[in-house]
Design an enzyme around this catalytic site. Structure first.
Site, PDB file in Angstrom:
ATOM      1  N   ASP A  89      -5.096  -3.500   6.405  1.00 33.52           N
ATOM      2  CA  ASP A  89      -4.411  -2.284   5.958  1.00 33.52           C
ATOM      3  C   ASP A  89      -3.988  -1.484   7.186  1.00 33.52           C
ATOM      4  OD1 ASP A  89      -3.462  -0.298   4.296  1.00 33.52           O
ATOM      5  OD2 ASP A  89      -5.424   0.381   3.612  1.00 33.52           O
TER       6      ASP A  89
ATOM      7  N   GLU B 166       1.131  -0.853   9.797  1.00 32.63           N
ATOM      8  CA  GLU B 166       2.581  -0.672   9.976  1.00 32.63           C
ATOM      9  C   GLU B 166       3.024  -0.642  11.454  1.00 32.63           C
ATOM     10  OE1 GLU B 166       1.398  -0.243   6.212  1.00 32.63           O
ATOM     11  OE2 GLU B 166       0.721   1.152   7.744  1.00 32.63           O
TER      12      GLU B 166
ATOM     13  N   ASP C 248       0.457   2.202  -1.474  1.00 37.34           N
ATOM     14  CA  ASP C 248      -0.128   3.315  -2.226  1.00 37.34           C
ATOM     15  C   ASP C 248       0.839   3.842  -3.284  1.00 37.34           C
ATOM     16  OD1 ASP C 248      -2.250   2.946  -0.533  1.00 37.34           O
ATOM     17  OD2 ASP C 248      -1.712   4.584   0.807  1.00 37.34           O
TER      18      ASP C 248
END
Length: 836
Positions: A430, A433, A508
């Site tokens: 997670d 990015e 999300d």
């Protein structure tokens, strides 16, 4: 993961999205289009054009794939790709003709015309049918280091793909307003249907016109932009802020041909372990250990099937990856072993931001291996992420440089002691990015330095591939540590080609009906873009779903390739039993349906891993000649034979279903429909509107509580009696790499009617794998009362339904009118015949 300054971040995200969309919006300002080019020279199989403005290279890689490269520079520089597996050497059958005004490149499938003055490229089929043309007024252009190309976009053309994007299935838009998108991986908490960009960048799109398809892949990792008829409805344009304009034209002619050729270039999803296709339960966060055990016990006591429990960042010491909180989880190895005895795997989150803590093995060994991203001055780059928010001893993080092979190898080694040795089954990457808690960009400094596999690059160039390379390092590390087990990795951020290393979930999302609806066009386009192993947070991550919304989402999730419930910190419980006894029973039946269909699901996922054709797909992929499918985005196909028309709005009592041409059957009940138009079907809260293609054979099994119970279960074939049917079933051991060495089983079944006889035949098994001993049942729908049923020369006895369950062989008739035949599955050719 989450930054709780939600309102401020939404403003920042909106501002960033506006800035990212500017290159397409100001397309006419400041761009210098390519002017006259002299005749090309040959460099290997490439045609190289050059003038004072720059360099263009065009090469036929195969008869159906042509590569175009442009740089506003004297050379094209390093030829390196993070996405492409290995470019084909070139089409030896391609021919070139050059005249004063144009150069024409011909292959068996394509004719590529490069006009010299001004320089423009047009692609056509070998028959001369136009496919793709540069806009005559603009074509390829540049301003500074940025490059762009404008192409004609016909009124009758439809555009799909572009990976993980919000909006309509057809990127022309339902009302033809077009979309402008940016590729820049971004942490977008509680995103909506007009948020862009999101977490994953896949600069690939497919154009469909009257059944004829082609695709274009822009292989540029800098910030890129795509304008699909938004600025000008007659133009499609794309480009990048830096780097070479490097794109691949991929011919069809069918949409599935485009997808298969694109995934030949960028790779295909590896076949996942069977357990990863079961039901997954997660939240932010399950802790302490007693809570995890309670969740597992509740699944088993309530007889709700499940395979995986996930641990979010609260299992860690101070939110620091590679650590365990000793108070919350005093003996994680024992807990994982005990859960394993109950049939559960454990997957842990591992974010790519270890704490900069001297004296800690992970940090010290990373420094020694020179494994971290640097500042321009050569010092190690640090920034605040989750360890900065720890209650005790907070501190900044360092970031592994996944563009460096030795750093990827170091990362993989670090997974051993805290995860693999303890029995953790898979890893969840997670925040990659990469997300960083620094405003306003919320990511690394753009001048941060990466190794670039030997050619240093800054964050502007590496940003979009950071998450993909993180999951690659994890996948390769698990492969080395468990060399004959299939790795399972889930990632939030990725790039084209990232399907080779990880499943993807779109981050999300929000607990509302529009977010549920949005998953259908998003996953359809992700599948067309190479990503088949996908699934959204069931029920939504941010906020809380109503009982009805959770149930409807779970019912759709039965057909997500990756099926996981997940919710954020502080929300109400979001387990299948959390909404009262009525919803619990309905939710149980939905999850049971998933487990009943696992033989079919596994077969379809194996096809996806072998061909690149996605498991979850838009109708247009299989029915490109049916223009009614081009914008149909409220239903999807799972494989070729199952059509899912989920309930997507609150309190619905009926919904419209479009069935393509052919015969279709309700999965439940067996009602027959002739396709080619829409039907209105009634729905209840318990309904999952699912239809089976006539002429198919589906493969099922009895309900199990987890995939570890599948061995020895009856294989059940669902066959419509009204017409000829066929189906191929795939099996292997479900977890090792033996299938890559040929240890698998593939069997083709076919059925046909001949007057008063109906026959099912099983062909010889292909492959050496044999499952444990089991029965085989054939459920024949729509069959009139047979006079006799035989297996080869043996006549089978008719039995009452309750007696058939305990018999070795025989047949029965169900209250619904189906004929069910039971025999021992000997994995040999056989024929079952029903005679009136």
């Amino acid at each position: 993961m989450r930054d709780h300054r939600l309102r401020r971040r939404r403003v920042v995200i909106a501002a960033c999205a506006l800035l990212l969309s500017l290159p397409a919006a100001r397309a006419a300002a400041g761009w210098a289009s390519l002017e006259s080019m002299p005749a090309p020279r040959r460099e290997g199989r490439a045609l190289v054009f050059q003038n004072a403005q720059g360099t263009v290279a065009v090469s036929a890689l195969t008869p159906s794939v042509v590569r175009v490269r442009f740089a506003p520079a004297p050379s094209l520089g390093r030829d390196h790709s993070w996405a492409i597996l290995e470019p084909p050497a070139g089409d030896p059958g391609a021919t070139v003709e050059t005249s004063a005004g144009a150069t024409v490149l011909r292959t068996a499938a394509l004719r590529v015309t490069m006009s010299h003055a001004p320089f423009r490229i047009a692609f056509a089929g070998a028959d001369g049918q136009p496919l793709d043309e540069d806009d005559p007024a603009r074509g390829m252009a540049f301003t500074g280091r940025a490059t762009h190309v404008w192409k004609r976009l016909g009124e009758d053309e439809h555009v799909y793909g572009l990976g993980e994007k919000t909006g309509e299935l057809d990127k022309r838009g339902r009302y033809r307003g077009g979309y402008g998108y940016a590729m820049w991986n971004s942490d977008t908490y509680a995103y909506t249907d007009d948020t862009d960009p999101l977490y994953v960048s896949v600069p690939f799109f497919m154009v469909l016109r009257h059944g004829r398809a082609h695709g274009i892949f822009l292989d540029n990792t800098f910030r890129t932009s795509f304008d699909v008829g938004k600025t000008d409805p007659g133009l499609l344009s794309f480009g990048a802020v830096d780097g070479v304009l490097d794109y691949y034209f991929i011919d069809g002619p069918m949409p599935r041909d485009v997808v298969m050729r694109y995934t030949e270039l960028t790779g295909r999803m590896p076949l996942p372990p069977m357990w990863a296709l079961g039901y997954n339960q997660c939240r932010y966060s399950y802790y302490p250990e007693a809570k995890v055990r309670l969740i597992a016990d509740t699944f088993r006591v309530k007889r709700i099937p499940a395979d995986v429990i996930w641990l979010d960042i609260h299992y860690e010491q101070g939110y620091n990856p590679f650590t365990w909180d000793g108070q919350r989880f005093p003996d994680p190895g024992r807990m994982i072993r005990d859960l394993g005895a109950q049939g559960f795997r454990v997957v842990t989150i591992v974010d790519p931001h270890p704490k900069a803590a001297k004296g800690w093995t992970v940090y010290d060994s990373g420094l020694a291996a020179d494994a971290f991203v640097k500042n321009p001055d050569g010092s190690v780059y640090t920034a605040p992420v989750w360890p900065q928010n720890a209650e005790k001893d907070p501190g900044p993080s360092v970031f592994p440089d996944f563009t460096k092979p030795s750093a990827r190898e170091w990362w993989g080694r670090m997974l051993k002691e805290p995860y693999v040795d303890l029995g953790v089954a898979g890893i969840w990457n997670d925040m990659n990015e990469p997300a960083v808690f620094v405003e306003p960009n919320h990511t690394m400094a753009l001048d941060a330095r990466h190794d670039g596999e030997g050619q240093p690059a800054d964050e502007r160039e590496i940003h979009n591939v950071y998450g993909m390379l993180n999951s690659r390092a994890t996948f390769e590390g698990l492969s080395r540590l468990r060399p004959d087990e299939r790795p399972f990795v889930l990632t939030r951020a990725s790039y084209a080609g990232g399907q080779r290393w990880a499943a993807v979930w779109p981050g999300d999302n929000v607990s509302d009906w529009s977010a549920l609806r949005a998953t259908l066009p998003m996953f359809a386009n992700m599948g067309l873009s190479g990503f088949s192993f996908v699934g959204a947070d069931i029920g939504g991550f941010a906020e809380a779903p109503s009982p009805e919304l959770y149930t409807r989402w779970l019912q759709l999730g039965v057909f997500y390739p990756f099926m996981r419930t997940h919710t954020t910190l502080g929300t109400p419980d979001q387990e299948p039993w959390s909404y009262g006894t009525r919803h619990e029973a309905i939710n149980r039946r939905a999850i049971e349906m998933r487990y009943q269909l696992l033989p079919e699901i596994y077969t379809v996922m194996q096809e996806a891993s072998r061909t690149g054709v996605p498991a979850l797909r838009p109708l247009l992929l299989d029915y490109p000649d049916d223009e009614a499918t081009y914008q149909r985005q409220d239903e999807l196909l799972f494989g070729h034979d199952i059509l899912v028309a989920p309930v997507l709005r609150e309190a619905m009592t009926e919904r419209e279903v479009y069935l393509p041409k052919g015969t279709w059957y309700e999965y439940r009940g067996g009602r027959r429909y002739e396709g080619g138009h829409a039907f209105v079907v009634p729905v209840t809260l318990d309904s999952i509107p699912v239809f089976v293609r006539g002429g198919s054979i589906l493969f099922r099994q009895p309900v199990v509580q987890h995939t570890g119970e599948m061995a020895g279960q009856t294989l059940r074939l669902l066959v419509p009696a009204a017409e000829a049917a066929e189906g191929t079933e795939y099996e292997d051991d479900g977890h090792t790499l033996a299938h890559l060495r040929g240890t698998s089983l593939r069997r083709r079944f076919s059925a046909r009617r001949d007057g008063g006889r109906w026959t099912l035949q099983a062909a010889a098994a292909e492959g050496s794998y044999r499952p444990p001993p089991r029965d085989l049942e054939v459920d024949v729908r729509g069959m009139a009362e047979p006079g006799s049923v035989s297996l080869g020369a043996e006549t089978l006895a008719r039995l009452a339904p309750e007696a058939l369950a305990g018999a070795a062989a025989g047949w029965s008739r169900t209250p619904e009118g189906d004929v069910v035949i039971k025999v021992r599955d000997r994995f040999e050719p056989f024929a079952i015949t029903l005679t009136r």
